[in-house]
Design a protein around this motif. Structure first.
Motif, PDB file in Angstrom:
ATOM      1  N   GLU A  76       0.837  -1.195   0.000  1.00  0.00           N
ATOM      2  CA  GLU A  76       0.000   0.000   0.000  1.00  0.00           C
ATOM      3  C   GLU A  76       0.869   1.240   0.000  1.00  0.00           C
ATOM      4  N   ALA A  78       0.044   5.653   0.133  1.00  0.00           N
ATOM      5  CA  ALA A  78      -0.943   6.735   0.133  1.00  0.00           C
ATOM      6  C   ALA A  78      -0.835   7.591  -1.128  1.00  0.00           C
ATOM      7  N   ASP A  79       0.382   7.796  -1.639  1.00  0.00           N
ATOM      8  CA  ASP A  79       0.567   8.594  -2.844  1.00  0.00           C
ATOM      9  C   ASP A  79       0.889   7.670  -4.015  1.00  0.00           C
ATOM     10  N   LEU A  80      -0.136   7.086  -4.563  1.00  0.00           N
ATOM     11  CA  LEU A  80       0.019   6.100  -5.626  1.00  0.00           C
ATOM     12  C   LEU A  80       0.612   6.709  -6.893  1.00  0.00           C
ATOM     13  N   GLN A 105     -10.951   1.586  -4.701  1.00  0.00           N
ATOM     14  CA  GLN A 105      -9.513   1.679  -4.392  1.00  0.00           C
ATOM     15  C   GLN A 105      -8.732   1.777  -5.697  1.00  0.00           C
ATOM     16  N   GLU A 122      -3.925   2.022  -2.836  1.00  0.00           N
ATOM     17  CA  GLU A 122      -4.167   3.010  -1.782  1.00  0.00           C
ATOM     18  C   GLU A 122      -4.629   2.279  -0.530  1.00  0.00           C
ATOM     19  N   VAL A 126      -7.600   5.722   3.130  1.00  0.00           N
ATOM     20  CA  VAL A 126      -7.444   6.838   2.197  1.00  0.00           C
ATOM     21  C   VAL A 126      -8.641   6.880   1.241  1.00  0.00           C
ATOM     22  N   ARG A 130     -11.340   9.861   0.868  1.00  0.00           N
ATOM     23  CA  ARG A 130     -11.533  10.464  -0.451  1.00  0.00           C
ATOM     24  C   ARG A 130     -13.011  10.468  -0.826  1.00  0.00           C
TER      25      ARG A 130
END
Length: 161
Positions: A76, A78-80, A105, A122, A126, A130
């Motif tokens: 995982e 957070a900033d894909l 996701q 993600e 998150v 979102r």
């Protein structure tokens, strides 16, 4: 009987190349380094395939297939988008670019140096946050993500704290 999960081990042809992928690109932290076998925080390990195959099967690694489309290692981030750019810059082979799963996701899938399928998605918290920022109610988020409502509410409560 007291059996506890410890690790998933991938047999790899080239330990330095695999280390570059897992440590250099994905930022995995080494917890044990035995040269031919490297363990990472979180429970993933790599083992030099030739040595492992000789030890376990008494045969060379070339007799067995490494990397396949029926095993996936999941990470995982957070900033894909940042991860995708870094992997693209390193010319990592892509199974598919970032795409949204049916539950919302965002994930991408790539191949490591031995062809193992690597998914990077993600974190679900998150995704929940979102969806809330997009105006979805906790009930709508729970339905869309197939999550219990109390889990969604807990994530939203933690995010607002």
């Amino acid at each position: 009987m007291d059996v506890k999960f410890q690790s998933t081990v991938l047999f790899v042809r080239d330990v330095p190349a695999s280390r570059q992928f897992y440590e250099g690109l994905l930022g995995m932290q080494v917890v044990a380094d035995f040269g031919l076998n490297v363990g990472y925080a979180g429970g993933l390990a790599i083992w030099e395939a030739e040595y492992a195959n000789q030890l376990i099967y008494n045969r060379p690694a070339s007799a067995g297939k490494l990397g396949c489309d029926n095993v996936e290692v999941y990470f995982e981030a957070a900033d894909l988008d940042e991860v995708a750019a870094q992997l693209a810059g390193a010319q990592v082979p892509v199974a598919h670019p970032i795409q949204a799963q049916p539950w919302g996701q965002r994930v991408l899938r790539v191949y490591d140096p031995d062809g193992y399928l690597i998914e990077i998605g993600e974190p679900l918290d998150v995704v929940v946050v979102r969806f809330r920022s997009e105006g979805l109610s906790p009930e709508a988020i729970a339905k869309k993500m197939y999550m219990p409502l109390d889990a969604v509410q807990g994530i939203l409560q933690d995010a607002s704290a």
